[in-house]
Design a protein around this motif. Sequence first.
Motif, PDB file in Angstrom:
ATOM      1  N   PHE A  28       0.629  -1.275   0.097  1.00  0.00           N
ATOM      2  CA  PHE A  28       0.100  -0.010  -0.278  1.00  0.00           C
ATOM      3  C   PHE A  28       0.737   1.212  -0.200  1.00  0.00           C
ATOM      4  O   PHE A  28       0.127   2.248  -0.045  1.00  0.00           O
ATOM      5  CB  PHE A  28      -1.016  -0.055   1.362  1.00  0.00           C
ATOM      6  CG  PHE A  28      -2.163  -0.900   0.928  1.00  0.00           C
ATOM      7  CD1 PHE A  28      -3.496  -0.445   0.482  1.00  0.00           C
ATOM      8  CD2 PHE A  28      -2.075  -2.234   1.684  1.00  0.00           C
ATOM      9  CE1 PHE A  28      -4.358  -1.388   0.603  1.00  0.00           C
ATOM     10  CE2 PHE A  28      -3.240  -3.117   1.455  1.00  0.00           C
ATOM     11  CZ  PHE A  28      -4.186  -2.620   0.926  1.00  0.00           C
ATOM     12  N   GLY A  29       1.890   1.191   0.128  1.00  0.00           N
ATOM     13  CA  GLY A  29       3.018   2.186   0.043  1.00  0.00           C
ATOM     14  C   GLY A  29       2.671   3.010   1.447  1.00  0.00           C
ATOM     15  O   GLY A  29       2.554   2.494   2.565  1.00  0.00           O
ATOM     16  N   GLY A  30       2.567   4.499   1.310  1.00  0.00           N
ATOM     17  CA  GLY A  30       2.678   5.190   2.453  1.00  0.00           C
ATOM     18  C   GLY A  30       1.555   5.064   3.324  1.00  0.00           C
ATOM     19  O   GLY A  30       1.199   5.073   4.413  1.00  0.00           O
ATOM     20  N   ALA A  31       0.003   4.579   2.598  1.00  0.00           N
ATOM     21  CA  ALA A  31      -1.040   4.417   3.233  1.00  0.00           C
ATOM     22  C   ALA A  31      -0.869   3.263   4.078  1.00  0.00           C
ATOM     23  O   ALA A  31      -1.738   3.196   4.972  1.00  0.00           O
ATOM     24  CB  ALA A  31      -2.278   4.037   2.057  1.00  0.00           C
ATOM     25  N   GLY A  32      -0.025   2.332   3.788  1.00  0.00           N
ATOM     26  CA  GLY A  32       0.208   1.164   4.848  1.00  0.00           C
ATOM     27  C   GLY A  32       0.800   1.523   6.037  1.00  0.00           C
ATOM     28  O   GLY A  32       0.706   0.711   6.770  1.00  0.00           O
TER      29      GLY A  32
END
Length: 560
Positions: free
Chosen positions: A398-402
């Motif tokens: 999720f990239g940064g959202a993760g």
Amino acid sequence: MSEFFQDPPRLGNQYDDDALLRAYLRWRLPANMLAEIEPDLQRLGARASTDILALGESAESSPPRHVPYDAWGHRVDRIETSEAWRELDRISATEGIVATAYERRHGAHSRIHQFARLYLFAPSSALYSCPLAMTDGAARFLEVHGDESVKPVLARLTSRDPNEFWTSGQWMTERTGGSDVGSTSTIAACEEGDTYSLYGSKWFTSATTSQVAMTLARIEGAPPGSRGLSAFLIQLRGKDGMLRNIRVERLKDKLGTRSLPTAELTLEGTPAQLVGGAGDGVRKIATLFNVTRVYNAVAAVAGMRRAVALASDYAQRRRAFGKLLIEHPLHVETLAEMHLELRAAFLLAFRVVELLGKEECGEANESELRLLRLLIPVAKLYSAKQAITVASEALEAFGGAGYLEDTGLPRLLRDAQVLSIWEGTTNILSLDALRAIERSDVLGEWVADARRRLGGVKRPGLSPCIERTLSALLRIEQYAARAGKAGSEFQQAGARGFAFAIARTEAATLLVEHADALNDDPVAVTSASRWCARELAPLVEADAEHRVGSQFVVRTAIPE
């Protein structure tokens, strides 16, 4: 130009969307049983992505609170939980998450049905699966070791009526002990018959809002060590609703599982009932631990499934570098590896579920009972470690959202971490598996069983998988023979790698069997091939002198 907002991942029906679960149930259950239970599993799968999920999120946002005193200064030690948490308790009863196993409507297969229900329920439940694990473990302990006097409690622990249903805590951990329960310092003073008063501290008690708890204590005058301990049943509250000589010192501030009430307690003459007779309590309480460790394994694969489901859905929504993530070959490869870890751990966990069901219904032979004793710690330790790996990989997908708490995604990783700690750490369980091997010829029986099952595979395309799995079995046998000659220190130092080799090789056998049974399923065949292409048993080839010498270097490097 309109501003861009990323579409978040979405969950569909968690039964209909889970091809692995559905394929497994087709493989292992009689057709008439599956036809009977499948509509209800579909209904529960829908709830897992709607109302149960919403309740879990609400419970997570409203963690429990300890109220030590009332407004007038009276000690009350009340633990307040959210309405969502209490509703999850009621749902777990009506859905029969525990009861299904004890009704035994489908004999030994009832455990498969029950754990399939847990697998759907757990990831959405804000870890309400934890009190259910201890409830099920307590129920099985009372069923095996209890007498007529505990039957009313057993009936409540296995009830579908939310007004009658009770949950159980599990109070084993003390400051002096941890996994070393033989160091338990709680003292039991006999009052009359099987009624005792307990005195001592319990450093880590989960599900502290339960109605009952199982614990270990040493009867006054009993010998030291684990054999001197006995098992006790505590009913926490009197008719007035107040705790019975139990002081809540504090709620624990944990990395994860924040909705779950976990407390540090002092027992100040707490009334308790001796169950199963005096002494040898650690051996007897293994009946409970067997169940809770299987819950841990199934909860681990359920968490892995949720992580994979979210990451896979997001890959079809997130666009990067001009196309969807699912159109990038490297991202697809990453998702495939996550799914493969899930598939292997799932089949391993449900292998012990099958054996547990046979054991409880008296259908397991002596060899299968020994296999269960070996595979429970192996399945628990392996699935727990892989759950952490998959959760971490999912966050990265999720990239940064993760990494943002308000997405709910970091909870996947925080809650996964407890799985390798609760019910025995990886090292403790590796030694437990080693003890099972030392006490019988279960390793030889396991190897023979795996070879027999592989010998029954008919699909020609699986021959390379069979050859690699047979090679791993041989390496495990050879390593065990060398380790046995090298001595106990060598065996213990290599116990973790040995347990992992058994886990990976048992998973390989299951993947091959599954692919053979579902001969029209290319995913099953590909999964078996990918798994068996790995090094299943990369056991250390060093001799005892090298292993012990390495330990010496580490020990001397640690400052005094």
